[in-house]
Write an enzyme that holds these catalytic residues in place. Structure first.
Site, PDB file in Angstrom:
ATOM      1  CG  ASP A   1      -8.650  -4.313  -2.938  1.00 12.30           C
ATOM      2  OD1 ASP A   1      -9.853  -4.179  -2.687  1.00 12.30           O
ATOM      3  OD2 ASP A   1      -7.966  -3.438  -3.484  1.00 12.30           O
TER       4      ASP A   1
ATOM      5  CG  HIS B   1      -2.051   0.946   1.108  1.00 14.92           C
ATOM      6  ND1 HIS B   1      -1.948   2.277   1.444  1.00 14.92           N
ATOM      7  CD2 HIS B   1      -3.304   0.758   0.631  1.00 14.92           C
ATOM      8  CE1 HIS B   1      -3.108   2.858   1.189  1.00 14.92           C
ATOM      9  NE2 HIS B   1      -3.945   1.965   0.704  1.00 14.92           N
TER      10      HIS B   1
END
Ligand code: ACO
Length: 401
Positions: free
Chosen positions: A337, A280
């Site tokens: 996700d 991320h």
């Protein structure tokens, strides 16, 4: 304070930050994110508290208007959303015009943009009543369009919103109810979907949200701005990762479940393969949303009696990656996700619809950020560049080239 315009005029200097890795584009009071410590808060409330205790529309209200609603405010908000749940019949024809094979995110983005044609009057952002109505309209219409995209894909008749049931229950009905069959709503699924949507609610200046703010900054309409957010979310490095994760896990399963092989592929700099659902831009610690989703996935599979081998592969992959020096040294953890697709899959949702569900969750964040930007009177977004092209050249006529 430094006047940037004057400084540039004097020095000719421009800041270059590809990918905006350390460039703030705005001031915002909506979402707090501490990537080093893995903290996420909406308007000061911890994501863990909201996911455990709130309803999605309550959180939507919080994100958009800044405070948790009182019972009266909440009731009024839901009633106003209900008022707008009729979508113009011509929108059905627009959705019908797409081939069934079209990717749902492309259809959703186009259909959202088309909503502008049915709502042509620009929102007066100075008028709170107008803004309130626009917000409720956007939530109502976008949700229905998103479910219609699925029905179209599956070749099923479109369903209509029932104001007698809750928002999450309606989403499930709109997606799955078949007119000739009894459809009973499973409370475990309602609770899991409610959590998932809350966890996706906002995430400060990510790719799709920045896109919504940038498009909206030119005073393009709310639906046009949201449509641009859908397009930005579609990519596999952003919201599209939830589809890519399941594809990756299925590939690992088909390959005999050899997790180490795929970990090594992800580490190989000559191989473009990346571990989808890992890493991320901001979180350099555990994504707090991933922890909650992992538990929710466990609960849903258990409640529905599903034994999905790809969930075991995902857990194994996470374990191996978290112990691996490559991932440790780069602070790569599972992101939001990584496990969400396992829940969507358990709900019976088609793989290509996963990012559409993400979009339903992210909608309040896009609206909140659009509202903050427009009401805050932010200037039009217009980044600069460092020009690397040719110096001045004389035009060469076509027959001389
Ligand atoms: N697998 C393998 N290596 C990775 C991964 C991954 N998933 N993610 C990052 N890396 C490596 C990079 O190769 C790079 O290594 P290097 O320093 O040796 O060159 C290092 O980690 C830093 O990665 P960057 O690409 O510079 O990080 P950036 O912040 O630009 O990208 C991103 C973040 C796009 C999320 C990236 O981690 C990625 O591609 N992840 C997979 C896709 C994904 O899951 N996206 C969803 C993100 S969450 C969301 O948008 C909702």
């Amino acid at each position: 304070a430094i006047n940037i315009e004057k400084l540039r005029a004097l020095t000719g200097l421009i800041t270059l930050d590809s990918g905006y890795k350390n460039t703030g584009s705005c001031k915002s009071a909506i979402t707090f994110l501490d990537g080093e410590r893995g903290i996420l808060r909406y308007r000061g409330y911890n994501i863990e508290d909201l996911a455990a205790n709130a309803e999605f529309l309550e959180v939507a209200y919080l994100l958009i208007f800044g405070e948790l609603p009182t019972a009266e405010e909440y009731d009024h908000f839901k009633k106003t959303i209900h008022k707008y749940t009729i979508v113009h019949e011509d929108m059905r024809h627009i959705i019908d015009g797409f081939p069934r094979s079209a990717h749902p995110m492309g259809v959703l983005s186009s259909a959202t943009s088309a909503l502008t044609a049915f709502n042509p009057v620009p929102v007066n952002v100075k008028c709170n009543k107008d803004v309130y109505q626009a917000v409720c309209k956007a939530i109502a219409k976008f949700t229905i369009i998103a479910t219609w995209v699925y029905r179209k894909r599956e070749g099923l008749p479109l369903n209509y919103y029932k104001n007698s049931t809750g928002y999450i229950e309606n989403i499930l009905r709109l997606f799955f109810e078949i007119p000739s069959e009894e459809y009973s709503i499973n409370p475990t699924i309602v609770s899991a979907l409610n959590k998932l949507l809350i966890l996706h609610g906002d995430h400060e200046q990510n790719c799709s949200t920045s896109t919504v703010r940038l498009v909206g900054s030119s005073e393009a309409g709310l639906f046009a701005s949201i449509s641009s957010g859908v397009s930005a979310l579609w990519g596999r490095l952003h919201g599209g990762a939830n589809q890519a994760v399941i594809e990756m896990l299925e590939e690992i399963k088909a390959d005999g479940g050899d997790v180490d092989k795929f970990i090594n592929k992800a580490k190989d700099k000559n191989d473009p393969f990346r571990l989808m659902g890992f890493g991320h831009r901001v979180y350099k610690n555990f994504d707090p949303r991933a922890k909650i989703i992992k538990k929710a996935a466990d609960d849903v599979l258990h409640a529905l009696g599903i034994d999905d081998p790809i969930f075991d592969i995902a857990k194994h992959l996470e374990k191996v990656a978290l112990e691996d020096d490559y991932f440790k040294s780069r602070n790569l953890y599972p992101n939001v996700d990584f496990y969400s697709g396992i829940i969507y899959k358990a709900l019976g949702m088609h793989l290509e619809m996963f990012t559409v569900l993400f979009a339903i969750g992210r909608l309040p964040g896009w609206i909140a950020q659009w509202k903050e930007m427009r009401q805050g009177g932010e200037p039009i977004g217009r980044p600069r560049q460092i020009y690397t092209g040719a110096k001045e050249r004389a035009f060469v006529a076509l027959d001389k080239r």
